[in-house]
Design a protein around this motif. Structure first.
Motif, mmCIF file in Angstrom:
data_model
loop_
_atom_site.group_PDB
_atom_site.id
_atom_site.type_symbol
_atom_site.label_atom_id
_atom_site.label_comp_id
_atom_site.label_asym_id
_atom_site.label_seq_id
_atom_site.Cartn_x
_atom_site.Cartn_y
_atom_site.Cartn_z
ATOM 1 N N ALA A 143 -42.597 7.476 2.903
ATOM 2 C CA ALA A 143 -41.872 7.322 1.643
ATOM 3 C C ALA A 143 -40.797 6.242 1.766
ATOM 4 C CB ALA A 143 -41.254 8.651 1.230
ATOM 5 N N LEU A 144 -40.065 6.245 2.889
ATOM 6 C CA LEU A 144 -39.036 5.222 3.100
ATOM 7 C C LEU A 144 -39.629 3.824 3.017
ATOM 8 C CD1 LEU A 144 -36.841 6.539 6.051
ATOM 9 C CD2 LEU A 144 -36.039 5.836 3.816
ATOM 10 N N LEU A 145 -40.776 3.651 3.699
ATOM 11 C CA LEU A 145 -41.429 2.340 3.693
ATOM 12 C C LEU A 145 -41.902 1.971 2.293
ATOM 13 C CD1 LEU A 145 -43.609 2.542 6.934
ATOM 14 C CD2 LEU A 145 -41.519 1.229 6.584
ATOM 15 N N PRO C 80 -45.969 -7.376 16.344
ATOM 16 C CA PRO C 80 -46.033 -6.176 17.179
ATOM 17 C C PRO C 80 -44.694 -5.462 17.200
ATOM 18 C CG PRO C 80 -45.695 -8.104 18.530
ATOM 19 C CD PRO C 80 -45.750 -8.593 17.117
ATOM 20 N N PRO C 81 -44.701 -4.154 17.512
ATOM 21 C CA PRO C 81 -43.430 -3.443 17.645
ATOM 22 C C PRO C 81 -42.579 -4.100 18.726
ATOM 23 C CG PRO C 81 -45.282 -1.917 17.722
ATOM 24 C CD PRO C 81 -45.849 -3.290 17.786
ATOM 25 N N ASN C 82 -41.294 -4.257 18.458
ATOM 26 C CA ASN C 82 -40.451 -4.982 19.413
ATOM 27 C C ASN C 82 -39.011 -4.492 19.312
ATOM 28 O OD1 ASN C 82 -39.192 -6.782 21.038
ATOM 29 N ND2 ASN C 82 -39.678 -8.600 19.813
ATOM 30 N N PRO C 83 -38.516 -3.849 20.381
ATOM 31 C CA PRO C 83 -37.138 -3.353 20.334
ATOM 32 C C PRO C 83 -36.113 -4.425 20.673
ATOM 33 C CG PRO C 83 -38.182 -2.672 22.366
ATOM 34 C CD PRO C 83 -39.210 -3.465 21.611
ATOM 35 N N GLU C 84 -36.573 -5.610 21.086
ATOM 36 C CA GLU C 84 -35.719 -6.762 21.409
ATOM 37 C C GLU C 84 -34.906 -6.582 22.693
ATOM 38 O OE1 GLU C 84 -33.589 -7.895 17.863
ATOM 39 O OE2 GLU C 84 -35.518 -8.105 16.826
ATOM 40 N N THR C 85 -34.027 -5.594 22.759
ATOM 41 C CA THR C 85 -33.226 -5.482 23.987
ATOM 42 C C THR C 85 -33.460 -4.129 24.653
ATOM 43 O OG1 THR C 85 -31.361 -4.520 22.828
ATOM 44 C CG2 THR C 85 -31.381 -6.913 23.026
ATOM 45 N N TRP C 86 -33.182 -4.083 25.968
ATOM 46 C CA TRP C 86 -33.337 -2.822 26.700
ATOM 47 C C TRP C 86 -32.292 -1.813 26.264
ATOM 48 C CZ3 TRP C 86 -37.399 -1.089 28.971
ATOM 49 C CH2 TRP C 86 -38.365 -2.011 29.417
ATOM 50 N N ALA C 87 -31.139 -2.332 25.909
ATOM 51 C CA ALA C 87 -30.077 -1.437 25.464
ATOM 52 C C ALA C 87 -30.556 -0.600 24.278
ATOM 53 C CB ALA C 87 -28.837 -2.233 25.079
ATOM 54 N N GLU C 251 -31.848 3.527 9.133
ATOM 55 C CA GLU C 251 -30.923 2.396 9.331
ATOM 56 C C GLU C 251 -31.690 1.072 9.432
ATOM 57 O OE1 GLU C 251 -27.194 1.380 9.130
ATOM 58 O OE2 GLU C 251 -27.843 3.490 9.252
ATOM 59 N N MET C 252 -32.745 1.072 10.246
ATOM 60 C CA MET C 252 -33.515 -0.150 10.486
ATOM 61 C C MET C 252 -34.282 -0.572 9.238
ATOM 62 S SD MET C 252 -32.802 -1.297 13.338
ATOM 63 C CE MET C 252 -31.322 -0.552 13.946
ATOM 64 N N ILE C 253 -34.732 0.428 8.444
ATOM 65 C CA ILE C 253 -35.431 0.069 7.210
ATOM 66 C C ILE C 253 -34.437 -0.543 6.228
ATOM 67 C CG2 ILE C 253 -36.631 0.994 5.187
ATOM 68 C CD1 ILE C 253 -38.040 2.950 7.010
ATOM 69 N N ARG C 254 -33.241 0.028 6.185
ATOM 70 C CA ARG C 254 -32.222 -0.480 5.271
ATOM 71 C C ARG C 254 -31.855 -1.922 5.630
ATOM 72 N NH1 ARG C 254 -28.301 3.859 5.475
ATOM 73 N NH2 ARG C 254 -30.042 5.110 4.724
ATOM 74 N N THR C 255 -31.803 -2.198 6.948
ATOM 75 C CA THR C 255 -31.431 -3.551 7.364
ATOM 76 C C THR C 255 -32.660 -4.435 7.593
ATOM 77 O OG1 THR C 255 -31.294 -2.732 9.625
ATOM 78 C CG2 THR C 255 -29.232 -2.868 8.391
ATOM 79 N N VAL C 256 -33.812 -4.000 7.074
ATOM 80 C CA VAL C 256 -35.099 -4.690 7.157
ATOM 81 C C VAL C 256 -35.417 -5.284 8.532
ATOM 82 C CG1 VAL C 256 -35.410 -5.151 4.721
ATOM 83 C CG2 VAL C 256 -34.137 -6.786 6.070
ATOM 84 N N TRP C 258 -38.003 -4.905 10.710
ATOM 85 C CA TRP C 258 -39.301 -4.230 10.696
ATOM 86 C C TRP C 258 -39.881 -3.995 12.073
ATOM 87 C CZ3 TRP C 258 -39.686 -1.629 6.652
ATOM 88 C CH2 TRP C 258 -39.217 -2.119 5.425
ATOM 89 N N GLN C 259 -39.634 -4.883 13.007
ATOM 90 C CA GLN C 259 -40.205 -4.675 14.342
ATOM 91 C C GLN C 259 -39.544 -3.489 15.040
ATOM 92 O OE1 GLN C 259 -39.949 -8.778 15.856
ATOM 93 N NE2 GLN C 259 -42.182 -8.671 16.007
ATOM 94 N N GLN C 260 -38.259 -3.297 14.725
ATOM 95 C CA GLN C 260 -37.584 -2.108 15.253
ATOM 96 C C GLN C 260 -38.195 -0.859 14.619
ATOM 97 O OE1 GLN C 260 -34.941 -2.199 17.381
ATOM 98 N NE2 GLN C 260 -34.570 -4.393 17.402
ATOM 99 N N VAL C 261 -38.454 -0.940 13.305
ATOM 100 C CA VAL C 261 -39.027 0.194 12.595
ATOM 101 C C VAL C 261 -40.336 0.612 13.243
ATOM 102 C CG1 VAL C 261 -40.055 0.941 10.419
ATOM 103 C CG2 VAL C 261 -37.932 -0.364 10.402
ATOM 104 N N SER C 262 -41.226 -0.363 13.464
ATOM 105 C CA SER C 262 -42.523 0.005 14.027
ATOM 106 C C SER C 262 -42.359 0.542 15.445
ATOM 107 C CB SER C 262 -43.480 -1.181 14.004
ATOM 108 O OG SER C 262 -42.921 -2.271 14.662
ATOM 109 N N PHE C 263 -41.383 0.009 16.192
ATOM 110 C CA PHE C 263 -41.153 0.523 17.541
ATOM 111 C C PHE C 263 -40.734 1.997 17.484
ATOM 112 C CE2 PHE C 263 -38.590 1.191 21.400
ATOM 113 C CZ PHE C 263 -39.533 0.839 22.345
ATOM 114 N N ILE C 264 -39.842 2.288 16.549
ATOM 115 C CA ILE C 264 -39.387 3.675 16.422
ATOM 116 C C ILE C 264 -40.547 4.590 16.017
ATOM 117 C CG2 ILE C 264 -37.885 5.230 15.113
ATOM 118 C CD1 ILE C 264 -35.885 2.911 14.900
#
Lengths: 285, 259, 292
Positions: A143-145, C80-87, C251-256, C258-264
């Motif tokens: 839904a969020l997406l 692809p899903p990508n968290p960018e940093t190890w932190a 949070e990640m969806i709000r800040t668009v 997307w690669q973080q979103v898919s990683f999560i």
């Protein structure tokens, strides 16, 4: 005497072994609880100090602006009855459309995901994984997406419910299909029936009661889901409820929750009656 | 003419059927006999292509059956109907619809999907049921019928396919003596009156001798006997059935007498 | 051996008595659609309601195509899903731990509270019909309130954060647990209870030694099953602010991002599948494969 002594020793050792296992289990449980408390930031003191908030919150929920109890003035309590009924109708429609669409697509997919009907292992596994994905991602995430892609309103909510339902129903349906009697299927195959005809005439009669019953159960689940999917802006009564909670419109919160509980109970009751009639008819027919 | 040459089926190194060569002229009533596990069932299933052969060919009037796929294969299956030991009917569906399953190949796909049977198809199905003496059961659910009635429904389903061959895989193995006779008599009638070739797997030697005009004996996946019933001597029977031979013949003799 | 007849004459032979048949079985030869009439009417009604729903909820063709293409764009950006940093990875893993903690504690608290309630609502333990009926009604009412609503209510009481999530899951499951437990207790074999009573045991002892050993495996298995489904719930309650990985997701969806979103989402999928797997194994070892 000697024998009795031996028996006692065996019994004692068996008991102590079991006790040992229980102690180990309890230790694991306690460690897990400790870790979980730490991870979930459990603060019992906060709870104790703020439990008063909870009771007063509940108390406030049943108080009108004027300070009178809500049931002394139902008209005032349910001042937004027509608006809320409209939203409830939308919520039910969302659940209905989402369930029907999802169950239909899940129905189409389940045969391809059943290892006894789909001879190609790759296709079968592919469909199984697809259904699993749809089922595992919670509808609220979808839904969020979709709210982002389709904009605010019921449309993304319905699509999210439908997609989650495809996975949940497809998997259940496939399990039912995998447990059917294959002899009728063979009978129709042997007289020259196509794959679709085998499904239509040999599989469907065996599974249709189960399919309908599962779909009705899913509708119950989806009514609950549709009620809260509005929290992320995807339509239905959830949006209104969220606003009331966030803005501390106490009596509105209780009014909406009461309406929701009644709706859910009525739906549960109706689907249960329907399912009983369906299953009962199956036995008598 | 059904011509089978060099037909084999193996499952990971073990042969269920090995190098089978037989010719069956149109209109004959052939019994396939042998112990259970001798490959009788595999042979019949290969002819209908429910089981794919690993080697060899099946040919019917010049048509190579072994290479058929898709619509061609379904067309062949319509022409060689199959009857099973467990009847393989759709239990929750009424008898008439079960029989109409045999007409699926004769009607447009959309009509079949919507279950809109033509009047002629229904007449054909009813006629078949009528000839088996069970037209009065047409509206009943198939799983409420006795075994013998179900097998007669299955024969009707085979019959309305308007087949050239009927393959019967142990059709009487689940039936009592009275129904055994009924079902075998009906198969014989179909064979004699309509001239449909019948190939029938039988465990019982006496039944095979009574009804068939030719016998094919199988043992360990191979054809070890192929002749008229009179040619089946005690010795060959012993070879076919091993130690069971005396028992099979005596027991089944008693059965047919009481029947 | 008879000569083979041509197909057409075979059919003639079969249909020799067509007129007689038609007369005897007129009911079966009526218009073909009649037997299916109720089915068609029901299907048409369902479909009509479906169409009404689409219209009422504001489905339009342009909206679907526009949203669909938008979704495709998002999907492309997601991969692809990508968290960018190890932190970030460490942060997400911490939130996952929090999620599991919420699910675990919530389930446990619900089970502990529901356990005595289950006995209260079981007909064979408390024979008072009034208590029985009232208890069942209360459980149904509690069950009807979604976990997300509980989460919002608890946030108002204990503030934002995972603790509200724990309480929300606990509250939403008490009703279901109490109902399931009481059913398990009612299904238990009376003979064991009679055994304890007949050898001079008290009522409490009868429950302790006669009922408990029978229902404990069933109850444990149900609790595990709910832990499984609560893991799913715990991943999303963060969306309304009650802790866990859902918080980062929204949070990640709000800040668009997307690669973080898919990683999560991938992390969520792995966690849920892993918990499913472990809990199925555990349940199987507790009550055997047949009842799963």
């Amino acid at each position: 005497m000697l024998e009795a002594g031996m028996l006692e020793a065996t019994y004692a050792s068996a008991v102590s072994a079991r006790r040992m296992r229980s102690i180990q289990g309890a230790a694991v449980l306690i460690i897990a609880i400790g870790l979980a408390c730490w991870a979930a930031e459990v603060r019992p003191l906060t709870l104790i100090s703020k439990i008063g908030n909870f009771t007063s919150y509940i108390d406030r929920m049943f108080q009108l602006e004027s300070g009178a109890r809500v049931w002394t003035d139902p008209a005032e309590w349910f001042w937004g009855l027509w608006k809320w009924l409209g939203l409830l109708r939308d919520t039910l429609l969302m659940a209905y459309v989402g369930t029907l669409a999802g169950a239909f697509i899940g129905f189409l997919f389940c045969f391809a995901a059943s290892s006894n009907l789909m001879k190609s292992k790759w296709v079968c596994q592919g469909f199984k994984r697809l259904l699993e994905f749809n089922r595992t991602v919670p509808e609220l995430v979808f839904a969020l997406l979709f709210v982002y892609a389709f904009g605010l309103g019921p449309v993304p909510g319905v699509i999210a419910i439908a997609i989650h339902t495809i996975g949940a129903m497809g998997k259940l349906f496939a399990e039912v299909v995998e447990n059917i009697d294959m002899k009728p299927v063979e009978g129709i195959a042997a007289s020259g029936g196509t794959w679709v005809q085998q499904i239509r005439f040999a599989v469907l009669p065996q599974v249709q009661t189960n399919f309908i019953s599962y779909t009705l159960l899913r509708f119950e689940v989806n009514v609950r889901a549709a009620a809260v999917i509005g929290f992320v802006g995807a339509g239905g009564i959830g949006d209104e409820l969220l606003t009331s909670i966030r803005r501390f419109y106490y009596s509105d919160v209780s009014a909406i929750i009461v309406m929701l509980i009644l709706t859910v109970m009525v739906i549960d009751y109706c689907t249960e009656k329907l399912r009983h009639r369906l299953l009962g008819g199956e036995v008598h027919a | 003419m059904l011509r089978i040459t060099g037909l084999s089926r193996s499952y990971t190194g073990r042969f269920a059927a090995e190098n089978i060569n037989i010719e069956i002229p149109r209109g004959s009533f052939v019994g396939v006999i042998g112990r259970s596990g001798a490959g009788k069932s595999t042979l019949l299933r290969m002819i209908n292509r429910l089981v794919d052969p690993t080697a060899g060919t099946i040919e019917f009037d010049g048509l190579n059956v072994t290479t058929l796929t898709g619509a061609g294969l379904r067309g062949w299956r319509m022409r060689c109907a199959m009857i099973f030991q467990q009847f393989n009917l759709v239990g929750r569906v009424d008898v008439l619809t079960n029989v109409l399953m045999g007409r699926l190949g004769h009607m447009p796909a959309w009509r079949a999907m919507l279950k809109i049977w033509s009047r002629e198809d229904r007449l054909i199905a009813l006629a078949a049921l009528d000839q088996m003496g069970i037209a009065n059961l047409a509206a009943q659910r198939a799983d409420q019928l006795s075994g013998g009635q179900q097998q007669r429904v299955a024969i009707c389903r085979a019959l309305v396919q308007e087949p050239d061959i009927i393959l019967a895989d142990e059709p009487i193995a689940s039936l009592d003596p009275r129904n055994t006779k009924l079902v075998m008599d009906q198969l014989l009638r179909i064979n004699r009156e309509l001239g449909i070739t019948v190939i029938c797997n039988l465990h019982s030697l006496d039944l095979a001798r009574t009804y068939c005009d030719r016998l094919i004996g199988m043992a360990q996946g191979r054809v070890v006997f192929n002749d008229v019933p009179a040619g089946l001597t005690e010795d060959i029977a012993r070879e076919l059935y091993g130690l069971e031979a005396g028992e099979v013949m005596a027991a089944q003799h008693a059965e047919t007498v009481t029947a | 051996m008879s000569a083979s007849l041509p197909t057409s004459s075979r059919r003639d032979a079969m249909l020799a008595d067509a007129a007689g048949l038609a007369e005897r079985h007129a009911a079966l030869l009526g218009p073909a659609w009649r037997s299916e009439l109720t089915g068609w009417i029901v299907a048409a009604a369902l479909f009509a309601l479906f169409c009404f729903g689409l219209w009422q909820l504001g489905f339009t063709f342009t909206m679907l195509t526009h949203g669909g293409s938008q979704m495709l764009v998002i999907l492309q950006v997601m991969l692809p899903p990508n968290p960018e940093t190890w932190a970030r990875v460490v942060f997400y893993l911490g939130q996952l731990a929090e999620t599991l903690g919420i699910a675990f504690l919530g389930t446990l608290i619900a089970a502990i509270i529901a356990f005595p309630l289950g006995f209260l609502a079981a007909r064979n333990v408390v024979s008072n019909l009034f208590i029985h009926v009232i208890a069942r009604r209360v459980f149904d009412t509690v069950r009807a309130i979604d976990v997300l609503i509980w989460a919002l209510l608890w946030i108002n009481v204990v503030g934002l954060g995972p603790f509200a999530g724990v309480l929300a899951i606990a509250c939403s499951d008490i009703g279901s647990f109490a109902k399931l437990f009481s059913e398990a207790i009612e299904a238990s074999d009376r003979k064991a209870v009679e055994g304890v009573l007949s050898s001079g045991g008290t009522w409490t002892q009868a429950v302790r030694y006669g009922v408990l050993p029978q229902v404990l495996p069933v109850i444990t298995s149900q609790v595990l099953y709910y832990f499984e489904s609560n893991t799913r719930s715990a991943t999303i309650i963060g969306i309304v602010g009650a802790g866990g990985i859902g918080l980062s997701l929204s949070e990640m969806i709000r800040t668009v991002e997307w690669q973080q979103v898919s990683f999560i989402v991938v992390l969520m999928l792995i966690t849920v599948s892993a918990i499913d797997y472990v809990s199925t194994l555990l349940r199987r070892s507790i009550i055997g494969p047949s009842s799963i």
